[in-house]
Design an enzyme around this catalytic site. Sequence first.
Site, PDB file in Angstrom:
ATOM      1  N   ASN A 294      39.999  37.217  32.281  1.00 17.06           N
ATOM      2  CA  ASN A 294      39.457  38.238  31.389  1.00 17.06           C
ATOM      3  C   ASN A 294      40.180  39.552  31.639  1.00 17.06           C
ATOM      4  O   ASN A 294      40.623  39.813  32.760  1.00 17.06           O
ATOM      5  CB  ASN A 294      37.953  38.415  31.643  1.00 17.06           C
ATOM      6  CG  ASN A 294      37.295  39.362  30.654  1.00 17.06           C
ATOM      7  OD1 ASN A 294      37.661  39.421  29.485  1.00 17.06           O
ATOM      8  ND2 ASN A 294      36.317  40.105  31.127  1.00 17.06           N
TER       9      ASN A 294
ATOM     10  N   HIS B 103      39.410  43.567  31.572  1.00 17.54           N
ATOM     11  CA  HIS B 103      38.249  44.467  31.601  1.00 17.54           C
ATOM     12  C   HIS B 103      38.731  45.905  31.654  1.00 17.54           C
ATOM     13  O   HIS B 103      39.632  46.229  32.432  1.00 17.54           O
ATOM     14  CB  HIS B 103      37.367  44.156  32.807  1.00 17.54           C
ATOM     15  CG  HIS B 103      36.141  45.002  32.857  1.00 17.54           C
ATOM     16  ND1 HIS B 103      35.080  44.808  31.997  1.00 17.54           N
ATOM     17  CD2 HIS B 103      35.815  46.060  33.638  1.00 17.54           C
ATOM     18  CE1 HIS B 103      34.151  45.719  32.255  1.00 17.54           C
ATOM     19  NE2 HIS B 103      34.568  46.483  33.247  1.00 17.54           N
TER      20      HIS B 103
ATOM     21  N   SER C 100      41.680  45.974  34.398  1.00 16.96           N
ATOM     22  CA  SER C 100      41.838  44.919  35.392  1.00 16.96           C
ATOM     23  C   SER C 100      41.848  43.564  34.696  1.00 16.96           C
ATOM     24  O   SER C 100      41.057  43.329  33.789  1.00 16.96           O
ATOM     25  CB  SER C 100      40.663  44.919  36.384  1.00 16.96           C
ATOM     26  OG  SER C 100      40.495  46.176  36.993  1.00 16.96           O
TER      27      SER C 100
ATOM     28  N   GLU D 259      30.643  33.381  37.815  1.00 15.34           N
ATOM     29  CA  GLU D 259      29.279  33.538  37.339  1.00 15.34           C
ATOM     30  C   GLU D 259      28.796  34.988  37.442  1.00 15.34           C
ATOM     31  O   GLU D 259      27.878  35.381  36.735  1.00 15.34           O
ATOM     32  CB  GLU D 259      28.339  32.615  38.125  1.00 15.34           C
ATOM     33  CG  GLU D 259      28.537  31.140  37.844  1.00 15.34           C
ATOM     34  CD  GLU D 259      29.667  30.482  38.618  1.00 15.34           C
ATOM     35  OE1 GLU D 259      29.824  29.249  38.513  1.00 15.34           O
ATOM     36  OE2 GLU D 259      30.420  31.176  39.330  1.00 15.34           O
TER      37      GLU D 259
ATOM     38  N   ASP E 260      32.002  40.350  35.654  1.00 11.55           N
ATOM     39  CA  ASP E 260      33.174  41.134  36.058  1.00 11.55           C
ATOM     40  C   ASP E 260      33.361  41.127  37.569  1.00 11.55           C
ATOM     41  O   ASP E 260      33.826  42.106  38.160  1.00 11.55           O
ATOM     42  CB  ASP E 260      33.078  42.572  35.524  1.00 11.55           C
ATOM     43  CG  ASP E 260      33.037  42.622  34.004  1.00 11.55           C
ATOM     44  OD1 ASP E 260      33.668  41.756  33.356  1.00 11.55           O
ATOM     45  OD2 ASP E 260      32.363  43.511  33.458  1.00 11.55           O
TER      46      ASP E 260
END
Length: 188
Positions: A107, A109, A136, A142, A145
């Site tokens: 991901n 972010h 980032s 889970e 971020d």
Amino acid sequence: MSAAPARVAVLISGRGSNMQSLVARQGDAYRIVLVASDKPEAAGLAWARDQGLTTFALSPRGIGKPAYEAAIDAALRDAGAEWIALAGYMRLLSDEFVAQWRGRIVNIHPSLLPRYKGLDTHARAIAAGDASAGCSVHLVTEELDGGEVLGQAEVPILPDDTADTLAARVLAEEHRLYPAVLAEVVRR
């Protein structure tokens, strides 16, 4: 003999500017095999279709999270995806979904993690009086971020910055950073 490029699916919810940067920089390290969205009207889907990419869209409304995630998972597997890149995908993934793809979901972010997890990152950095902000790329776990940070880019917070002006400068860094880090992580 070099390995074949990793097969990456990109999940989006909106215009898909980070997805577009991933598509533009695909090559020997990775290929985009699917662009999927939880919003059938997402502008990024139209762009992806115009590029000849395979797309999948399904709204979770009315079917529930388990059925929605099962359908997304099936689309990912049908496309032969080996990795998932979240690019402005604004849904939280269930622990069960993350477990199925553990170590293979990344991901981008818009903060220098571990600072400012979640939303409103730019306004929060300005309000805190931070000298810099950034973005980032991290592995998805889970914890929101909370996965391993794989790469970061930093920008200064200027005296007259608003959340919008800061967001624009950070987004430019996201477009540079995400493809480079994705190419690196899929080669591990």
